[in-house]
Design a protein around this motif. Sequence first.
Motif, mmCIF file in Angstrom:
data_model
loop_
_atom_site.group_PDB
_atom_site.id
_atom_site.type_symbol
_atom_site.label_atom_id
_atom_site.label_comp_id
_atom_site.label_asym_id
_atom_site.label_seq_id
_atom_site.Cartn_x
_atom_site.Cartn_y
_atom_site.Cartn_z
ATOM 1 N N ALA A 22 0.852 -1.147 -0.089
ATOM 2 C CA ALA A 22 0.080 0.010 -0.098
ATOM 3 C C ALA A 22 0.724 1.228 0.093
ATOM 4 N N ALA A 23 1.905 1.053 0.603
ATOM 5 C CA ALA A 23 3.004 2.255 0.848
ATOM 6 C C ALA A 23 3.449 2.690 -0.786
ATOM 7 N N ILE A 24 3.619 1.758 -1.676
ATOM 8 C CA ILE A 24 4.134 1.876 -3.034
ATOM 9 C C ILE A 24 3.083 2.568 -3.586
ATOM 10 N N VAL A 25 1.818 2.089 -3.491
ATOM 11 C CA VAL A 25 0.710 2.881 -4.237
ATOM 12 C C VAL A 25 0.500 4.344 -3.510
ATOM 13 N N ALA A 26 0.892 4.701 -2.353
ATOM 14 C CA ALA A 26 0.866 5.974 -1.680
ATOM 15 C C ALA A 26 1.919 6.649 -2.281
ATOM 16 N N ILE A 27 3.213 6.329 -2.322
ATOM 17 C CA ILE A 27 4.251 6.846 -2.950
ATOM 18 C C ILE A 27 4.057 7.453 -4.309
ATOM 19 N N ILE A 28 3.754 6.460 -5.069
ATOM 20 C CA ILE A 28 3.341 6.867 -6.559
ATOM 21 C C ILE A 28 2.402 7.993 -6.501
ATOM 22 N N CYS A 44 0.808 6.978 3.568
ATOM 23 C CA CYS A 44 -0.727 7.004 3.257
ATOM 24 C C CYS A 44 -1.573 8.029 3.499
ATOM 25 N N LEU A 45 -1.197 8.677 4.908
ATOM 26 C CA LEU A 45 -1.810 9.933 5.173
ATOM 27 C C LEU A 45 -1.403 11.189 4.352
ATOM 28 N N ALA A 46 -0.241 11.250 3.912
ATOM 29 C CA ALA A 46 0.071 12.315 2.921
ATOM 30 C C ALA A 46 -0.456 11.972 1.656
ATOM 31 N N CYS A 47 -0.756 10.873 1.328
ATOM 32 C CA CYS A 47 -1.416 10.632 -0.077
ATOM 33 C C CYS A 47 -2.665 10.817 -0.148
ATOM 34 N N LEU A 48 -3.259 10.500 1.299
ATOM 35 C CA LEU A 48 -4.635 10.763 1.405
ATOM 36 C C LEU A 48 -5.063 12.430 1.253
ATOM 37 N N LEU A 86 -2.178 4.447 -8.674
ATOM 38 C CA LEU A 86 -2.363 3.117 -9.477
ATOM 39 C C LEU A 86 -3.916 2.646 -9.372
ATOM 40 N N MET A 87 -4.736 3.680 -8.938
ATOM 41 C CA MET A 87 -6.425 3.173 -8.570
ATOM 42 C C MET A 87 -6.933 3.596 -9.728
ATOM 43 N N GLY A 88 -6.473 4.806 -10.598
ATOM 44 C CA GLY A 88 -7.268 5.053 -11.557
ATOM 45 C C GLY A 88 -8.377 6.253 -11.066
ATOM 46 N N PHE A 121 -8.977 3.713 -0.462
ATOM 47 C CA PHE A 121 -7.870 2.764 -0.044
ATOM 48 C C PHE A 121 -6.994 3.289 0.974
ATOM 49 N N MET A 122 -6.517 4.462 1.070
ATOM 50 C CA MET A 122 -5.558 5.057 1.830
ATOM 51 C C MET A 122 -6.224 5.221 3.360
#
Length: 202
Positions: free
Chosen positions: A111-117, A196-200, A155-157, A165-166
């Motif tokens: 999940a962190a990979i998704v967040a970093i992207i 995840c918080l930053a990506c959210l 990556l979720m589109g 997700f986050m």
Amino acid sequence: SGMTRGRLLPFFIPNELILVASAALAFPAIMLQNQRQRIPAPIFTGIAFLAIGGSILPTLIYLQRGVSLSTSDLFGIIAPVQYIVLFLVVLFLTNDERDRQRLIQWMLFCAAIVAIIGLLQAFNVGPVRSFLTQWYPSIQLEQSTERDINRVTSLMGAWNSLGTFMMINLLVIIAIFNKVRHKWFRRNMIFVGLVCLACLLA
């Protein structure tokens, strides 16, 4: 799962084939187990309601009405069954709490990979934007790029799916953090929680 259907594989999204292959490989191992996990009655009832109400009945109703379903439509309707298969594979292959903790830590790391992207997308990193445009195109990605909406899709589109997700990852971390004693697991959860918080927010 956010990849366009048929983009990499005909008719399928890669995660669907990965799930089927995982279940097929897991089946012999599950059958050879001396002691198998039992599904508690309330969970079994929930699974049955999800399968019947989320997939089986809608499919039968569409077919009875004569609605023409595309491959994408059909896979969308049976999507809840994918979660049931994943749940059963995890339930039967994890033997103890240590196994389950390791699996959860791995899932959080992914999940962190998704967040970093998503964060790299927020900072408008060219190669990441190009990668998403090529492999994860969507209406929301176009809107984010063309209209300066500046909401990330990763990556979720879709930014709403990414946000959900986050949020789920953050809730999982909050739920289990005090129960985890392994220092590297706790460090992993702190790292994943922060990205995840930053990506959210992005």
